[in-house]
Write a protein that holds these residues in place. Structure first.
Motif, mmCIF file in Angstrom:
data_model
loop_
_atom_site.group_PDB
_atom_site.id
_atom_site.type_symbol
_atom_site.label_atom_id
_atom_site.label_comp_id
_atom_site.label_asym_id
_atom_site.label_seq_id
_atom_site.Cartn_x
_atom_site.Cartn_y
_atom_site.Cartn_z
ATOM 1 N N THR A 293 0.846 -1.185 0.000
ATOM 2 C CA THR A 293 0.000 0.000 0.000
ATOM 3 C C THR A 293 0.884 1.239 0.000
ATOM 4 O OG1 THR A 293 -1.883 1.050 1.088
ATOM 5 C CG2 THR A 293 -0.248 0.018 2.532
ATOM 6 N N GLU B 112 -0.062 6.243 -2.764
ATOM 7 C CA GLU B 112 -0.380 5.536 -3.999
ATOM 8 C C GLU B 112 0.853 4.780 -4.472
ATOM 9 O OE1 GLU B 112 -1.446 3.650 -6.997
ATOM 10 O OE2 GLU B 112 -2.980 4.644 -5.793
ATOM 11 N N PHE C 108 1.555 3.074 -7.080
ATOM 12 C CA PHE C 108 1.938 3.139 -8.485
ATOM 13 C C PHE C 108 2.621 4.451 -8.870
ATOM 14 C CE2 PHE C 108 -0.843 -0.506 -8.526
ATOM 15 C CZ PHE C 108 -0.069 -1.389 -9.270
ATOM 16 N N THR D 247 -4.699 0.501 -4.280
ATOM 17 C CA THR D 247 -4.448 1.614 -5.178
ATOM 18 C C THR D 247 -5.704 2.451 -5.343
ATOM 19 O OG1 THR D 247 -3.837 2.214 -7.453
ATOM 20 C CG2 THR D 247 -4.888 0.070 -7.161
ATOM 21 N N LEU E 268 -5.153 -6.190 -7.701
ATOM 22 C CA LEU E 268 -5.205 -4.777 -7.379
ATOM 23 C C LEU E 268 -6.548 -4.492 -6.715
ATOM 24 C CD1 LEU E 268 -3.763 -3.149 -10.619
ATOM 25 C CD2 LEU E 268 -2.567 -4.154 -8.672
#
Length: 173
Positions: free
Chosen positions: A41, A44, A46, A68, A91
């Motif tokens: 986690t 964010e 990504f 996400t 995800l």
């Protein structure tokens, strides 16, 4: 202002992430200790450009769940995620209301549209997607819940992959 993030997801926040090698080492050690899965986690996650390759390596040891907000999945990031197809990586994307305005009030501008766009594109790549709904007890009416479920079903997320949880009063929540 976002009201539903436990930690700041913005690029201006100092990075507190493990480096890729450390993430893989932790996954390997966890597997050796008998853990059955691992979660990643952020903020964010990504925002970390290395994450897709790191997820491939981490998932060699344990099934991996990544939390996400689902807003960064442009063509480039989707291409980076393609090698995760059919791997034990899921995800979990936040979607808190069936109504775009209500969701975006909690999650940030255009969040709803980005999430609804991203989920089928991720699923088309062969990536497992779950939807998480977070909120105050009683915030979602029965009708809201039914419409939210229709939304996640409409983008290919079955009921067993819809997680509903109450707001935890810590951090920024």
């Amino acid at each position: 202002a976002r009201t539903q993030c436990l930690t700041e997801p913005a690029p201006r926040v100092p990075e507190r992430a493990l480096d890729p090698g450390e993430m893989v080492r932790v996954a390997r050690e966890a597997a050796e200790l008998g853990y059955r899965d691992i979660g990643i986690t952020g903020g964010e996650p990504f925002l970390l450009r290395h994450l897709p390759k790191t997820l491939a390596a981490v998932s060699e040891y344990l099934p991996t769940l990544v939390l996400t907000n689902g807003t960064l999945f442009n063509e480039t990031r989707l291409a980076d995620l393609a090698p995760l197809a059919e791997r034990p990586v899921a995800l979990q994307i936040s979607l808190d209301s069936p109504d775009p305005d209500v969701n975006d009030e909690m999650r940030g501008p255009d969040n709803f549209a980005k999430v609804i766009d991203a989920i089928p594109r991720l699923r088309d790549l062969g990536i497992s997607v779950r939807v998480a709904t977070t909120g105050e007890p009683g915030r979602l009416t029965e009708d809201d819940h039914a419409r939210l479920c229709a939304r996640h079903r409409g983008v290919g997320v079955p009921d067993e992959y819809h997680i509903v949880r109450q707001t935890v009063r810590r951090g920024r929540a």
